[in-house]
Design a protein around this motif. Structure first.
Motif, PDB file in Angstrom:
ATOM      1  N   PRO A  50       0.877  -1.157  -0.202  1.00  0.00           N
ATOM      2  CA  PRO A  50      -0.111  -0.002  -0.154  1.00  0.00           C
ATOM      3  C   PRO A  50       0.863   1.380   0.195  1.00  0.00           C
ATOM      4  O   PRO A  50       1.892   1.125   0.304  1.00  0.00           O
ATOM      5  CB  PRO A  50      -0.754  -0.192   1.276  1.00  0.00           C
ATOM      6  N   VAL A  51       0.198   2.302  -0.399  1.00  0.00           N
ATOM      7  CA  VAL A  51       0.812   3.729  -0.135  1.00  0.00           C
ATOM      8  C   VAL A  51       0.748   4.105   1.172  1.00  0.00           C
ATOM      9  O   VAL A  51      -0.613   4.261   1.764  1.00  0.00           O
ATOM     10  CB  VAL A  51       0.252   4.591  -1.261  1.00  0.00           C
ATOM     11  N   LEU A  52       1.766   4.418   1.926  1.00  0.00           N
ATOM     12  CA  LEU A  52       1.541   4.952   3.314  1.00  0.00           C
ATOM     13  C   LEU A  52       1.650   6.096   3.646  1.00  0.00           C
ATOM     14  O   LEU A  52       2.224   6.948   2.897  1.00  0.00           O
ATOM     15  CB  LEU A  52       2.943   4.221   3.982  1.00  0.00           C
ATOM     16  N   PRO A  53       1.196   6.764   4.715  1.00  0.00           N
ATOM     17  CA  PRO A  53       1.291   8.183   5.196  1.00  0.00           C
ATOM     18  C   PRO A  53       2.791   8.566   5.143  1.00  0.00           C
ATOM     19  O   PRO A  53       3.672   7.955   5.688  1.00  0.00           O
ATOM     20  CB  PRO A  53       0.576   8.163   6.566  1.00  0.00           C
ATOM     21  N   ASP A  54       3.126   9.884   4.616  1.00  0.00           N
ATOM     22  CA  ASP A  54       4.423  10.263   4.753  1.00  0.00           C
ATOM     23  C   ASP A  54       4.357  11.780   4.794  1.00  0.00           C
ATOM     24  O   ASP A  54       5.461  12.270   4.546  1.00  0.00           O
ATOM     25  CB  ASP A  54       5.004   9.605   3.259  1.00  0.00           C
ATOM     26  N   GLY A  55       3.519  12.241   5.062  1.00  0.00           N
ATOM     27  CA  GLY A  55       3.336  13.734   5.340  1.00  0.00           C
ATOM     28  C   GLY A  55       3.205  14.855   4.159  1.00  0.00           C
ATOM     29  O   GLY A  55       2.997  16.028   4.053  1.00  0.00           O
ATOM     30  N   CYS A  56       3.028  13.984   2.893  1.00  0.00           N
ATOM     31  CA  CYS A  56       3.168  14.796   1.492  1.00  0.00           C
ATOM     32  C   CYS A  56       1.863  14.773   1.076  1.00  0.00           C
ATOM     33  O   CYS A  56       0.784  13.825   1.353  1.00  0.00           O
ATOM     34  CB  CYS A  56       4.229  13.975   0.726  1.00  0.00           C
ATOM     35  N   MET A  57       1.654  15.590  -0.222  1.00  0.00           N
ATOM     36  CA  MET A  57       0.724  15.488  -1.167  1.00  0.00           C
ATOM     37  C   MET A  57       1.195  15.363  -2.457  1.00  0.00           C
ATOM     38  O   MET A  57       2.454  15.445  -2.805  1.00  0.00           O
ATOM     39  CB  MET A  57      -0.171  16.579  -1.006  1.00  0.00           C
ATOM     40  N   ASP A  58       0.502  14.524  -3.390  1.00  0.00           N
ATOM     41  CA  ASP A  58       1.010  14.331  -4.781  1.00  0.00           C
ATOM     42  C   ASP A  58      -0.070  15.014  -5.943  1.00  0.00           C
ATOM     43  O   ASP A  58      -1.252  14.979  -5.676  1.00  0.00           O
ATOM     44  CB  ASP A  58       1.185  12.708  -5.048  1.00  0.00           C
ATOM     45  N   ALA A  90       2.621  21.553  -0.899  1.00  0.00           N
ATOM     46  CA  ALA A  90       1.599  21.453  -1.816  1.00  0.00           C
ATOM     47  C   ALA A  90       0.568  22.611  -1.921  1.00  0.00           C
ATOM     48  O   ALA A  90      -0.019  22.989  -2.787  1.00  0.00           O
ATOM     49  CB  ALA A  90       1.158  20.102  -1.771  1.00  0.00           C
ATOM     50  N   PRO A  91      -0.163  22.694  -0.596  1.00  0.00           N
ATOM     51  CA  PRO A  91      -1.282  23.547  -0.424  1.00  0.00           C
ATOM     52  C   PRO A  91      -0.701  25.011  -1.294  1.00  0.00           C
ATOM     53  O   PRO A  91      -1.727  25.757  -1.811  1.00  0.00           O
ATOM     54  CB  PRO A  91      -1.322  23.813   1.024  1.00  0.00           C
ATOM     55  N   THR A  92       0.320  25.600  -1.017  1.00  0.00           N
ATOM     56  CA  THR A  92       0.802  26.805  -1.781  1.00  0.00           C
ATOM     57  C   THR A  92       0.830  26.669  -2.984  1.00  0.00           C
ATOM     58  O   THR A  92       0.188  27.814  -3.857  1.00  0.00           O
ATOM     59  CB  THR A  92       2.243  26.929  -1.262  1.00  0.00           C
ATOM     60  N   TYR A  93       1.291  25.663  -3.757  1.00  0.00           N
ATOM     61  CA  TYR A  93       1.260  25.401  -5.036  1.00  0.00           C
ATOM     62  C   TYR A  93       0.031  24.904  -5.881  1.00  0.00           C
ATOM     63  O   TYR A  93      -0.574  25.531  -6.836  1.00  0.00           O
ATOM     64  CB  TYR A  93       2.129  24.256  -5.447  1.00  0.00           C
ATOM     65  N   GLU A 132       6.123  17.269 -13.282  1.00  0.00           N
ATOM     66  CA  GLU A 132       7.145  18.018 -12.789  1.00  0.00           C
ATOM     67  C   GLU A 132       7.271  19.617 -13.672  1.00  0.00           C
ATOM     68  O   GLU A 132       7.704  20.416 -12.903  1.00  0.00           O
ATOM     69  CB  GLU A 132       8.405  17.418 -13.124  1.00  0.00           C
ATOM     70  N   ARG A 133       7.103  19.608 -14.829  1.00  0.00           N
ATOM     71  CA  ARG A 133       7.325  20.985 -15.437  1.00  0.00           C
ATOM     72  C   ARG A 133       5.990  21.795 -15.138  1.00  0.00           C
ATOM     73  O   ARG A 133       6.063  23.066 -14.745  1.00  0.00           O
ATOM     74  CB  ARG A 133       7.263  20.589 -17.110  1.00  0.00           C
ATOM     75  N   LEU A 134       4.813  20.934 -15.016  1.00  0.00           N
ATOM     76  CA  LEU A 134       3.755  21.954 -14.337  1.00  0.00           C
ATOM     77  C   LEU A 134       4.003  22.209 -12.859  1.00  0.00           C
ATOM     78  O   LEU A 134       3.565  23.686 -12.682  1.00  0.00           O
ATOM     79  CB  LEU A 134       2.611  20.889 -14.465  1.00  0.00           C
ATOM     80  N   ALA A 135       4.653  21.439 -12.169  1.00  0.00           N
ATOM     81  CA  ALA A 135       4.684  21.919 -10.649  1.00  0.00           C
ATOM     82  C   ALA A 135       5.764  23.058 -10.694  1.00  0.00           C
ATOM     83  O   ALA A 135       5.711  23.926  -9.909  1.00  0.00           O
ATOM     84  CB  ALA A 135       5.342  20.693 -10.130  1.00  0.00           C
ATOM     85  N   LEU A 136       6.680  23.074 -11.703  1.00  0.00           N
ATOM     86  CA  LEU A 136       7.566  24.025 -11.578  1.00  0.00           C
ATOM     87  C   LEU A 136       7.026  25.473 -12.193  1.00  0.00           C
ATOM     88  O   LEU A 136       7.337  26.516 -11.795  1.00  0.00           O
ATOM     89  CB  LEU A 136       8.860  23.694 -12.300  1.00  0.00           C
ATOM     90  N   GLU A 137       6.322  25.214 -12.965  1.00  0.00           N
ATOM     91  CA  GLU A 137       5.429  26.488 -13.415  1.00  0.00           C
ATOM     92  C   GLU A 137       4.641  27.198 -12.469  1.00  0.00           C
ATOM     93  O   GLU A 137       4.693  28.455 -12.172  1.00  0.00           O
ATOM     94  CB  GLU A 137       4.601  25.933 -14.573  1.00  0.00           C
ATOM     95  N   ARG A 138       3.836  26.176 -11.571  1.00  0.00           N
ATOM     96  CA  ARG A 138       3.060  26.784 -10.447  1.00  0.00           C
ATOM     97  C   ARG A 138       3.899  27.437  -9.307  1.00  0.00           C
ATOM     98  O   ARG A 138       3.633  28.292  -8.730  1.00  0.00           O
ATOM     99  CB  ARG A 138       2.413  25.542  -9.950  1.00  0.00           C
ATOM    100  N   ALA A 139       5.196  26.763  -9.195  1.00  0.00           N
ATOM    101  CA  ALA A 139       6.234  27.205  -8.202  1.00  0.00           C
ATOM    102  C   ALA A 139       6.574  28.857  -8.590  1.00  0.00           C
ATOM    103  O   ALA A 139       6.713  29.400  -7.766  1.00  0.00           O
ATOM    104  CB  ALA A 139       7.153  26.285  -7.865  1.00  0.00           C
ATOM    105  N   LEU A 195      -2.724  22.238  10.071  1.00  0.00           N
ATOM    106  CA  LEU A 195      -3.994  21.641   9.286  1.00  0.00           C
ATOM    107  C   LEU A 195      -3.948  22.137   7.793  1.00  0.00           C
ATOM    108  O   LEU A 195      -4.191  21.497   7.008  1.00  0.00           O
ATOM    109  CB  LEU A 195      -5.248  22.173   9.934  1.00  0.00           C
ATOM    110  N   THR A 196      -3.564  23.639   7.661  1.00  0.00           N
ATOM    111  CA  THR A 196      -3.404  24.021   6.277  1.00  0.00           C
ATOM    112  C   THR A 196      -2.300  23.633   5.482  1.00  0.00           C
ATOM    113  O   THR A 196      -2.780  23.064   4.369  1.00  0.00           O
ATOM    114  CB  THR A 196      -3.391  25.679   6.314  1.00  0.00           C
ATOM    115  N   ALA A 197      -1.256  23.342   6.106  1.00  0.00           N
ATOM    116  CA  ALA A 197      -0.337  22.985   5.233  1.00  0.00           C
ATOM    117  C   ALA A 197       0.180  21.386   5.335  1.00  0.00           C
ATOM    118  O   ALA A 197       0.237  20.978   4.112  1.00  0.00           O
ATOM    119  CB  ALA A 197       1.207  23.304   5.982  1.00  0.00           C
ATOM    120  N   PHE A 198      -0.275  20.560   6.414  1.00  0.00           N
ATOM    121  CA  PHE A 198      -0.183  19.299   6.203  1.00  0.00           C
ATOM    122  C   PHE A 198      -1.292  18.346   6.138  1.00  0.00           C
ATOM    123  O   PHE A 198      -1.259  17.081   6.247  1.00  0.00           O
ATOM    124  CB  PHE A 198       0.752  18.712   7.464  1.00  0.00           C
TER     125      PHE A 198
END
Length: 229
Positions: free
Chosen positions: A26-34, A71-74, A116-123, A165-168
């Motif tokens: 399974p995909v496990l909790p890691d503190g991230c968003m994808d 991720a919430p910022t992007y 990845e290119r999309l994420a860089l543009e958003r950043a 809560l907002t960030a994680f």
């Protein structure tokens, strides 16, 4: 099969995974968003508090995993709204925008690289994530107590909880627990005995480690390691 590489976006990881076996790990909790591409769909995976099993028919996934708290910022959405959810990007962004991105990624020979290119543009178009949150992750990942970390950052307990809560997607105590799980898994996968893994990763004892793994991953540690991939 799962492959990953470091992204040009600081702290992020670009990855792809082909799920052929419904009993794969399974995909496990890691503190991230994808940000995900799966069989012609653009999705966002929110922060997990429990294991997620893709399951079903053979399927291919591509994604970029953002560093915890960024991720919430992007993406422009509070993490707690997506906790334990996978949602279509059209639920978060204008349909016309997502349609253009869908066409772009569908035409790419490497969907993960295109994400990845999309994420860089958003950043480049959004403010930088709060550096205080990066310090919070770093402190908790060393096993620092939440209260002591809040004091070091100059935040009250309520303010820290609200910003977490907002960030994680959850409070700092849950974040610390998730990060501790990931530390333990890294040690266990490297062959460190479970009792030593428990001590080195911050658990009271091996029984504490076993309980936490069972609750967060949905199965015993030994079974989890045997089903990785």
């Amino acid at each position: 099969m799962y492959v990953e590489r470091a992204s040009r976006l600081p702290g992020a990881v670009v990855w792809s995974r082909t799920v052929e076996n419904p009993t794969a790990g399974p995909v496990l909790p890691d503190g991230c968003m994808d940000l995900l591409w799966n069989e012609g769909r653009l999705l966002v995976a929110g922060p997990d508090t429990r294991a997620y099993a893709p399951g079903g028919e053979p399927t291919h996934w591509a994604g970029i995993r953002f560093a915890p708290g960024t991720a919430p910022t992007y993406l422009g959405v509070p993490a707690h709204e997506l906790r334990d959810r996978r949602v279509d990007l059209t639920d978060l962004w204008p349909t016309a925008t997502v349609r253009r991105l869908h066409t772009r990624i569908a035409k790419s020979p490497d969907p993960a690289a295109e994400l990845e290119r999309l994420a860089l543009e958003r950043a480049a178009q959004t403010p930088a994530p709060d550096p205080l949150l990066r310090h919070l992750v770093a402190a908790l990942d060393t096993g620092r107590p939440v209260a002591a970390t809040a004091d070091e950052l100059g935040l009250g307990a309520r303010q820290l909880h609200r910003r977490s809560l907002t960030a994680f997607g959850y409070g700092p105590k849950t974040l610390a627990r998730v990060l501790r799980l990931q530390r333990a898994l890294a040690l266990a996968r490297a062959g460190v005995p479970f009792a030593e893994t428990a001590v080195r990763s911050g658990y009271a004892d091996q029984a504490h480690l076993a309980r936490d793994v069972k609750e967060l991953a949905g199965m015993p540690l030994g079974e989890l390691l045997g089903r990785a991939g």
